[in-house]
Design a protein around this motif. Structure first.
Motif: not given
Length: 238
Positions: A13-38
């Protein structure tokens, strides 16, 4: 301590003026951390930005803030002038060089199909014609440079509202075959005159990105669309 989702959302939001959907972001973080932790937060944030720029804004951005959306009646030609405060993220659905004749654009496409390119006033044979050569030549005009414009764009916000954008002054990154379909832009304080968004470097910023399927379909159908318009207008007929 704030969650990774909150930190990523704040950064985008601060750098690109993109208000990301919480639903999309939760899905993205969950799938990313499931593939690779830390995963480092900085790397996760950059990956999120890349994915958003390649996504359909209607899926990835939130629509709760009216100031980040186009007016639903933006096409109204009876409104002489209005100002879009923004910032309003939009994606490109179509681009047209309205400074070059339709027939010249068809000829440029056909030169690419024959494996030819323009150098000054000469037509030269190109070697290993691939995607990069095609993009360079298809965007070329009679002088051999990038499309001169001005350009006419169809823009769409996160809610699906569409608007016509007209390039008044050259905007960096806006050119045929340089700005793909699905590319993302942000509008700030842009003027809308008689239903058209007036694009200048001060009020329109290209973020990049592309929606692969939409861009490919647009490229494949472009010559047919131009020929249909020529048939309808009589351009090039004697």
């Amino acid at each position: 301590m704030s969650t990774p989702q909150a930190q990523i959302a704040a950064h985008l939001q601060n750098t690109k003026s993109l208000a990301v959907s919480p639903t999309w972001l939760n899905s993205f973080v969950s799938s990313s951390t499931a593939l690779q932790r830390n995963i480092p937060l900085s790397a996760l944030t950059q990956t999120a930005l890349f994915r958003i720029l390649a996504s359909d804004f209607r899926d990835s951005l939130a629509t709760g803030n009216p100031s980040s959306l186009l007016p639903v009646d933006i096409f109204d030609p009876t409104v002489q002038e209005r100002r879009l405060q923004g910032p309003i993220p939009v994606q490109v659905l179509d681009i047209e060089d309205i400074g070059t004749s339709l027939w010249s654009q068809v000829e440029a496409i056909e030169r690419v199909e024959r494996g030819e390119a323009i150098r000054g006033r000469e037509i030269v044979r190109t070697v290993n014609v691939g995607e990069d050569n095609e993009e360079g030549a298809a965007g070329a005009n009679e002088t051999g440079g990038a499309s001169n414009g001005p350009h006419r764009l169809i823009l769409q916000d996160a809610a699906g509202t569409r608007a016509v954008g007209i390039e008044l002054v050259r905007v960096n990154g806006v050119a045929l075959n340089k700005l793909p379909i699905g590319a993302k832009m942000v509008l700030r304080n842009a003027t809308v005159a008689r239903g058209m968004v007036l694009l200048t470097p001060e009020y329109a910023t290209v973020l990049g990105g592309k929606i692969e399927g939409m861009d490919q379909a647009w490229k494949e159908g472009r010559k047919a669309r131009l020929l249909a318009r020529i048939a309808g207008t009589g351009e090039g007929q004697t």
